[in-house]
Design an enzyme around this catalytic site. Structure first.
Site, PDB file in Angstrom:
ATOM      1  N   CYS A   1      -6.108  -3.430  40.094  1.00  0.00           N
ATOM      2  CA  CYS A   1      -6.803  -4.858  40.558  1.00  0.00           C
ATOM      3  C   CYS A   1      -5.877  -6.007  40.987  1.00  0.00           C
ATOM      4  O   CYS A   1      -4.971  -6.296  41.635  1.00  0.00           O
ATOM      5  CB  CYS A   1      -7.646  -4.811  40.502  1.00  0.00           C
ATOM      6  SG  CYS A   1      -9.144  -3.789  40.156  1.00  0.00           S
TER       7      CYS A   1
ATOM      8  N   ASP B   1      -9.621   0.579  44.035  1.00  0.00           N
ATOM      9  CA  ASP B   1     -10.459   1.349  43.322  1.00  0.00           C
ATOM     10  C   ASP B   1     -10.262   2.760  44.430  1.00  0.00           C
ATOM     11  O   ASP B   1      -9.797   3.833  43.754  1.00  0.00           O
ATOM     12  CB  ASP B   1     -11.002   1.583  42.596  1.00  0.00           C
ATOM     13  CG  ASP B   1     -10.308   0.438  41.193  1.00  0.00           C
ATOM     14  OD1 ASP B   1      -9.424   0.310  40.893  1.00  0.00           O
ATOM     15  OD2 ASP B   1     -11.431   0.617  40.244  1.00  0.00           O
TER      16      ASP B   1
END
Ligand SMILES: *[C@@H]1O[C@H](CO)[C@@H](O)[C@H](O)[C@H]1NC(C)=O
Ligand SMILES: *[C@@H]1O[C@H](CO)[C@@H](O)[C@H](O)[C@H]1NC(C)=O
Ligand SMILES: *[C@@H]1O[C@H](CO)[C@@H](O)[C@H](O)[C@H]1NC(C)=O
Ligand SMILES: *[C@@H]1O[C@H](CO)[C@@H](O)[C@H](O)[C@H]1NC(C)=O
Ligand SMILES: *[C@@H]1O[C@H](CO)[C@@H](O)[C@H](O)[C@H]1NC(C)=O
Ligand SMILES: *[C@@H]1O[C@H](CO)[C@@H](O)[C@H](O)[C@H]1NC(C)=O
Length: 513
Positions: A65, A30
């Site tokens: 992700c 992230d």
């Protein structure tokens, strides 16, 4: 004479094989590029950036992700690896993936004689009971230290070569560092190696190492022109109330921003320590270091809270820095790159043929002026050859149980996700937050075209050369022929397969047939 030539030929072959380079890939979780995500990374900028090339147009196939990591490992778009979201049911470490795992670039390097090492977060569902448990070691890794489940900083299980080990109070990034240093100590020039280090930072809950707590106490989230802006020309989810966020929410956004930076400092130390270990083992000159992230992040843009999953630059653009034997030093390079390019790039640098079935293309590291490279910081200006329409796909999640009962949206609970009172009930996702975008970059073009699978077939389009903060949706200002062209390319890209087809979607016979 013929004999002599033959001898030289054989000799060259052998010496090439002996000189196969090592790879160290650092994949953060992230880390944005747009909101200053690289600012705290002094060592990464010094030891990889200054000694290599910083890529300024690096994107991911999906701003989430598990799908993004599956793309990086296989070189495939989401519609080809079919890891649609972060849950097992959506393909994250599901049955399809376990077949594809035999086709990652790591497996190819391992099969060709590399030592291979993985430490940290893998695919979000790895190691969970329903995904086969932590006893499984994914094919392709000779030394395996995969984290079970999603990123955390404490209280986690690592599968140490198939042996689950629980740890409560050891900071995960530091454990990844220690394992990496131990592994490097064991390496020699005799056998090339690949390392993939996947620390949890700066993923939620953004926990810094104790030694870094408060390091950025005077930093706040950047107030770009799109910060906490109420908008009406974007897709449904973004326009949901409250918009703008109440002022009482802003200190929390600043806290998150600061904590993310602080959590990244341990990663910055890890990189410095890895570089030093490679250097003292005399392995550094033959090693490529690749630093990147699985997706970006937004904090406050367009009155959202903090998360990824959206088509804006904050979420889909990532840092990418590469250093290595053939990489220009102290350079920036603006060629458009997708995370699916890393698998074929690494295979090519390792002297292997990247399979044509991979959707990505090998990065071209050529520099125009070799002399310049030694003296100046060089800028490689994109040319027509670097024109590219990059596909970004996202499949919106609806998740019952994440819509808090104190929020006013319960009527639709299974189509919405992550709506919590502490976020003023601003929801983060919805099933109809499903979209596909073209990120179109060329010498004089810097566009984005996104089409949503919602009840209105909503379209967003931005001209980033004039509007870098994506303030104005220009879909109603462009010529119908332009809209038609993007719509056509997007539909081709969404079914593209393999390097040739995904790179030149209009050569797909279906367009004319
Ligand atoms: C790169 O640039 C930095 C700062 O300008 C400088 O300190 C460093 O020596 C340069 N490195 C190389 C390899 O040229
Ligand atoms: C880890 O688990 C222990 C025991 O359950 C708990 O006391 C501790 O607060 C947890 N630490 C974190 C950071 O969650
Ligand atoms: C390095 O080698 C030592 C000695 O054989 C071994 O104990 C250690 O586990 C190895 N480290 C890694 C990370 O493979
Ligand atoms: C925050 O403090 C550090 C160290 O005191 C200083 O170097 C930095 O410039 C400050 N940053 C801001 C945004 O004020
Ligand atoms: C994940 O994707 C699968 C397959 O498309 C879907 O059935 C599932 O509902 C998705 N998960 C969430 C939480 O939306
Ligand atoms: C998107 O989904 C939500 C929740 O189900 C619904 O209320 C809304 O009308 C949908 N909007 C569009 C444009 O599809």
């Amino acid at each position: 004479m013929l004999k002599y030539l033959l001898f030289v030929f054989l000799f060259t072959q052998v010496s090439c094989q002996e000189k196969r380079p090592n790879f160290v890939v650092i994949l953060t979780d992230d880390q944005d590029d747009v909101l200053g995500g690289m600012d705290p990374m002094k060592n990464v900028r010094r030891f990889i950036g200054n000694e290599g090339t910083t890529f300024t147009n690096s994107y991911v196939t999906s701003p989430i992700c598990c799908p993004s990591r599956a793309s990086l490992l296989t070189g495939l778009h989401v519609h080809n690896h079919m890891t649609w979201n972060n849950s097992l049911h959506g393909g994250c470490y599901g049955r399809t993936w376990r077949k594809l795992e035999a086709r990652t670039f790591a497996k190819a390097l391992r099969d060709s004689g590399y030592n291979t090492f993985y430490a940290g977060k893998y695919l979000n569902e790895y190691g969970t009971p329903s995904a086969g448990g932590p006893e499984q070691v994914p094919p392709g890794w000779s030394e395996w230290h995969g984290l079970v489940g999603n990123s955390v900083y404490y209280n986690y299980t690592i599968s140490n070569n198939g042996v689950p080990t629980y740890s409560t109070d050891l900071y995960l990034t530091d454990i990844i560092r220690d394992l990496s240093l131990s592994y490097i100590e064991n390496q020699t020039e005799a056998q090339p190696f690949l390392m993939l280090l996947a620390p949890p930072a700066p993923h939620q809950p953004f926990t810094p190492a104790p030694r870094h707590q408060g390091a950025f106490s005077n930093v706040s989230a950047p107030r770009h022109p799109n910060f906490n802006l109420a908008v009406t020309d974007k897709h449904w989810l973004i326009t949901m109330p409250p918009s703008p966020l109440p002022d009482s929410m802003l200190p929390e956004l600043d806290r998150v921003y600061r904590s993310r930076w602080e959590s990244l400092l341990a990663v910055d130390e890890l990189v410095a320590d890895v570089v030093e270990a490679l250097d003292s083992s005399a392995l550094l000159p033959d090693t490529y270091l690749i630093y990147t992230s699985d997706n970006g992040y937004h904090i406050g843009q367009f009155s959202q809270v903090y998360d990824k999953r959206q088509p804006y630059e904050t979420d889909i653009k990532v840092p990418l820095l590469i250093r290595g034997p053939t990489i220009p030093k102290n350079a920036t390079d603006n060629q458009p790159i997708l995370n699916i390019d890393l698998a074929p790039t690494i295979m090519t640098l390792a002297g292997l043929n990247a399979p044509q079935s991979m959707d990505g293309r090998s990065i071209k590291f050529n520099v125009k002026d070799d002399l310049d490279r030694k003296t100046h910081r060089i800028e490689i200006v994109g040319n027509e050859e670097t024109e590219r329409n990059m596909l970004v796909e996202y499949y919106g999640e609806g998740r019952d149980g994440t819509v808090d009962e104190n929020c006013p949206w319960k009527y639709d609970s299974d189509n919405l996700a992550q709506c919590y009172p502490q976020y003023n009930c601003k929801c983060q996702d919805a099933r109809n937050n499903t979209y596909a975008c073209l990120r179109h970059i060329a010498k004089r073009i810097n566009m984005k075209y996104c089409s949503f699978a919602d009840s209105t077939d909503f379209i967003e389009m931005y001209d980033l050369s004039r509007d870098p903060y994506e303030l104005t949706n220009v879909i109603n200002q462009v010529l119908p022929s332009v809209k038609h062209w993007y719509k056509l390319i997007l539909s081709q890209m969404l079914t593209c397969k393999g390097f040739r087809n995904c790179d030149n979607p209009l050569e797909n016979p279906k367009v004319y047939g």
